[in-house]
Write a protein that holds these residues in place. Sequence first.
Motif, short mmCIF file in Angstrom:
data_model
loop_
_atom_site.label_atom_id
_atom_site.label_comp_id
_atom_site.label_asym_id
_atom_site.label_seq_id
_atom_site.Cartn_x
_atom_site.Cartn_y
_atom_site.Cartn_z
N LEU A 449 0.90 -1.19 0.01
CA LEU A 449 -0.03 -0.06 -0.02
C LEU A 449 0.75 1.34 0.05
O LEU A 449 0.43 2.31 -0.78
N ARG A 450 1.86 1.27 0.59
CA ARG A 450 2.88 2.62 0.70
C ARG A 450 3.41 2.69 -0.67
O ARG A 450 3.51 3.90 -1.16
N GLY A 451 3.75 1.54 -1.54
CA GLY A 451 4.26 1.97 -2.53
C GLY A 451 3.20 2.33 -3.60
O GLY A 451 3.55 3.05 -4.61
N ALA A 452 2.08 1.66 -3.45
CA ALA A 452 1.04 2.37 -4.46
C ALA A 452 0.79 3.55 -4.27
O ALA A 452 0.45 4.41 -4.99
N LEU A 453 0.52 3.82 -2.96
CA LEU A 453 0.10 5.48 -2.38
C LEU A 453 1.35 6.27 -3.23
O LEU A 453 0.88 7.38 -3.53
N TRP A 454 2.63 5.94 -3.13
CA TRP A 454 3.62 6.76 -3.73
C TRP A 454 3.04 7.15 -5.21
O TRP A 454 3.43 8.18 -5.56
N VAL A 455 3.14 5.93 -5.79
CA VAL A 455 2.74 5.89 -7.31
C VAL A 455 1.46 6.61 -7.70
O VAL A 455 1.47 7.68 -8.50
N ILE A 456 0.50 6.68 -6.82
CA ILE A 456 -0.99 7.54 -7.08
C ILE A 456 -0.36 9.05 -6.71
O ILE A 456 -0.87 9.80 -7.65
N GLY A 457 0.51 9.57 -5.87
CA GLY A 457 0.74 10.60 -5.58
C GLY A 457 1.66 11.36 -6.54
O GLY A 457 1.33 12.51 -6.84
N VAL A 552 2.99 8.16 4.72
CA VAL A 552 3.04 8.13 3.34
C VAL A 552 1.61 8.65 2.70
O VAL A 552 1.52 9.24 1.78
N LEU A 553 0.47 7.97 3.49
CA LEU A 553 -0.86 8.53 3.23
C LEU A 553 -0.91 10.10 3.33
O LEU A 553 -1.43 10.75 2.45
N SER A 554 -0.45 10.50 4.16
CA SER A 554 -0.42 12.01 4.36
C SER A 554 0.31 12.88 3.28
O SER A 554 -0.11 13.79 2.69
N SER A 555 1.55 12.39 2.91
CA SER A 555 2.09 12.77 1.84
C SER A 555 1.34 12.84 0.56
O SER A 555 1.34 13.75 -0.08
N LEU A 630 5.54 17.98 -6.00
CA LEU A 630 5.23 17.50 -7.22
C LEU A 630 6.51 17.28 -8.32
O LEU A 630 6.19 16.52 -9.26
N ASP A 631 7.47 17.93 -8.14
CA ASP A 631 8.83 17.81 -9.20
C ASP A 631 9.87 17.35 -8.47
O ASP A 631 10.65 16.71 -9.11
N ASP A 632 10.32 17.50 -7.19
CA ASP A 632 11.70 17.36 -6.74
C ASP A 632 11.74 15.65 -6.74
O ASP A 632 12.52 15.16 -7.05
N THR A 633 10.55 15.27 -6.06
CA THR A 633 10.67 13.88 -5.67
C THR A 633 10.60 12.80 -6.91
O THR A 633 11.54 11.84 -7.03
N LYS A 634 9.88 13.32 -7.99
CA LYS A 634 10.03 12.62 -9.35
C LYS A 634 11.35 12.73 -10.10
O LYS A 634 11.80 11.91 -10.62
N ASP A 635 12.05 14.11 -10.03
CA ASP A 635 13.20 14.29 -10.27
C ASP A 635 14.29 13.07 -9.75
O ASP A 635 15.09 12.68 -10.54
N GLN A 640 17.67 8.06 -10.29
CA GLN A 640 17.88 6.76 -9.80
C GLN A 640 17.38 5.97 -10.67
O GLN A 640 18.44 4.97 -11.05
N ILE A 641 16.64 6.01 -11.73
CA ILE A 641 16.39 4.94 -12.80
C ILE A 641 17.75 5.05 -13.80
O ILE A 641 18.08 4.31 -14.36
N ALA A 642 17.93 6.46 -14.05
CA ALA A 642 19.11 6.68 -15.03
C ALA A 642 20.32 6.38 -14.50
O ALA A 642 20.99 5.53 -15.08
N SER A 643 20.48 6.26 -13.12
CA SER A 643 21.83 5.64 -12.48
C SER A 643 21.72 4.29 -12.75
O SER A 643 22.74 3.61 -13.16
N SER A 644 20.65 3.54 -12.50
CA SER A 644 20.65 2.08 -12.79
C SER A 644 20.79 1.61 -14.04
O SER A 644 21.47 0.64 -14.23
N GLU A 645 20.01 2.45 -14.97
CA GLU A 645 20.39 2.03 -16.28
C GLU A 645 21.54 2.13 -16.72
O GLU A 645 22.24 1.63 -17.67
#
Length: 947
Positions: A449-457, A552-555, A630-635, A640-645
């Motif tokens: 649920l925590r992961g899903a809420l992060w994706v939704i947010g 996580v829900l509050s965020s 809305l922007d910083d966490t996504k960036d 992180q994905i770019a580093s992994s790739e």
Amino acid sequence: MSDLGYTLIYEPNTATKTSVNEFRNLLEKGKDDVKIDAMKKILITILNGDPMPDLLMHIIRFIMPSRNKELKKLLYFYWEVCPKLDDKGKMRQEMILVCNAIQRDLQHPNEYIRGNTLRFLNKLKEPELLETLVPNVRQCLAHRHAYVRKNAVFALYSIYKVSNQLVPDADEVIYQFLLEESDSVCKRNGFVCLGDLNREAALQYIQDNISLIGTLDSLIQLAFIEFIRKDAIKNPHLKQQYTQLITELIESSSNVVVYEAATTLTVISTNSQSVHLAGTKFVELANKETDNNVKIISLDRIDELNKQIPGILQDLSLEILRILSSQDIDVRKKALDVTLQFVSSRNVEDVVKLLKKELQSSASNDDDKTSEYRQLLINAIHQLAIKFVEVAANVVDLLLESMNELNTTAAYEVIIFVKEVVEKFPDLGIDILSGLIRTLPNTKSGKVLRGALWVIGEYCMDEKLVQEAWKYIRSGVGEVPILSSEKKALESNGDEQSESNGKSHKKGPVVLPDGTYATENAFTAEVETDESTEKPPIRQLLLSGDFYLGAVLSSTLVKLILRLQRLKTPGKLLNGLRAEALLIMVSILRVGESKFASKKIDEDSADRILSCIKYLNDDEDSELIEKSFLDDTKDSFKAQIASSESKKAEAAAKDLHENAEQVDESIVFRQFDINGTDGGKNPSIDEVEIISSNNNVKKELLSSRLNKILQLTGFSDPVYVEAFVKIHQYDVVLDVLLVNQTTTTLRNVSVEFATLGDLKVVDKPATVDIGPHGFYKAQCTIKVTSADTGVIFGNIVYDGVHSDDSTIVILNDVHVDIMDYIKPATCSENVFRKMWNEFEWENKITIKSESYSLKEYLDELMKGTNMSCLTPGAIIGEECQFLSANLYSRSTFGEDALANLCIEKTNNGPIIGHVRIRSKGQGLALSLGDRVATISRKTNKVVVTKV
């Protein structure tokens, strides 16, 4: 050809030695049991350096006539090691009697005595002894029993190798023997010898049997393959003909022949048809063979082939996936890893369909192995969906539908997969998020649920999606305020309970019409269920104490409000949702302080929720708050994905570089190569495993050995000792140098070693006499069974002036460095967390270091402990004053070592924090902890800038 080695015998106690006269008495008067013990002691003494030539005649007189089988076996061991030459280098006269005895055994009516004697002749290297035995060996080639004939061939070959003048026509004799022989083992032995003696004759024999090559015995087929593999390197012009022969042999019914033929085919030919045929056979072997080791080895061969010649084996991916029917998890993992390298846009849909089918069929079983297998399948589907966008949508739908049937770990893998797909493929975002929101009401795991809420947010960009998500969150939380609603529910339940208690009467035993008592068991009893106790999932988790989910829900609520604000949602609706979000967050805080929660809310979660409440009420810094949420966490997630790739791309490029031929690479001519190999690419002829010899063996510089020499005694001791420590994979070898610093001879010098820890002394140096100022080199091997701190200690004992006097010199201790057995390794976050929870041994080390920066200390720690950092580089920022990272390494013995580093940089002060190390065994955790403590004690040198 079987290479008969020498028998090594260890002498357990050198203190009690038997003299030559005592041995003579035992051999003369003893019974067979006594003689057997005496012969064993004689062999041990000879192997330890004392030849005892005076015993030869006694052994001939009293042991050679015996009919005891064990004595006869020991007698042949003695003939092997006894001194056969006198002081002048000539053959001893007694050996004539030995030759006569060997001749009698070569003519013995018992075929096993003949065969054993012929095996012994392989170890004789004296032409004078062998000369008289050649006629008997020739006769044995025509013996009626195959056991004698197969050993006679090797004996004749061995005699020819000692002196070709003794058997000048050996190749002709063996060729004729092959033509007349019918036994497959004898023919195999004969061809092996012929291939080494006369190449032309061996080729002629193969030519004569070409029409029958597919029906020959597997032993002969293997001998043909071995000859072809070696001869193809010497004579490249015959590779085409050899390829045709191997292509016929590869259709053999024997799996061993198929494997060897496929391996050889990839060596002598690189055309696509041959490589594809070899790969097909490896896949068939992996499917047919029941042994899991054979399956893994065959898959390794396929992997190597693909690396050497990529693109040819891509159509074998579905055949490889048939191996998933095996129940061994390692085989399944290897099959999936190999298949993922073969998948292309042409076959990706078929592969994904098969993986979907496997995932659905495994959903009914919930044991540990099946859940781990499901996790492997999800990971494989994840990689394919990220690589091929055309299958991503269908794959996500399947995984989301089956998410509620998976365990927590596998379901969280699905959430991680959804995160990456939504980030990489924004066009699929609306459909994926809608599916995710639909599946969440049945999700009971807080981690999922925590992961899903992060994706939704983060990714609900559309107003309609936000409303769907909000509707789910409201239904998941239930009636708010949570505290007052729970109080009401409790009071109503109390009233109902009192009413039911008033109406109910004490239940006693039930008497049946026949006068007996009725019985009731757990299967027939009706269980009363209280439907009112069923609560919405988020509410249930909050009441059970999962307040991290509440943070996580509050965020997520803040992100959804800010998203609607950015989308210019009407103020009336926005204000209503903001008020509802504040009510939910305040409710979580209040219920966390009440008795309705199973445990009190933690400070971190409470601070996080309070911060979210403040952010929703802050109008001054709304732009900054909106950008942060809305922007910083996504960036950060993008980085992180770019580093992994980038890491994956670097690994793929490195792998390609290692297996590629460079255009400007120099050409090496084998004829001019001193070592017989061109940098490891064309292996030497004598190597059996040609493909696996691609790694170059770096020669150790002699000067570098000086850095590894340890001084074991002082310069003033009568015996100066130093040792060079060589670390191999599973053992430690001590090359010990002893120097007699006195003017007298030191007699019976014995070096004794003992160990502490998981070490075991395998052998020890022999007892010797060292002359005045003389040198003696000895060697001691010590087995290592685990990556644990070990200590080797010992002493030197030698005789004094009197026979009952001895001198002991104590040696310095030798500490085994565990870093020689620990190598950096990588694993996924889930595997790390799983091992962290399972391992019971933990060692916590407090850190106080004078390093300049956190990153510098991390690098020093990784270098000093041979551990790799699993935390992505994007998370470790230089501007932060604290650092948290997970480290992982694996020992040579398969032991896992985990570490968690938490440190902070104080203002103009040292780095403080701690390192927690976990392992399955106590020794590894303690040893690594000592290493970490040593690293943290190091201080940087002060740089003098001005005097």
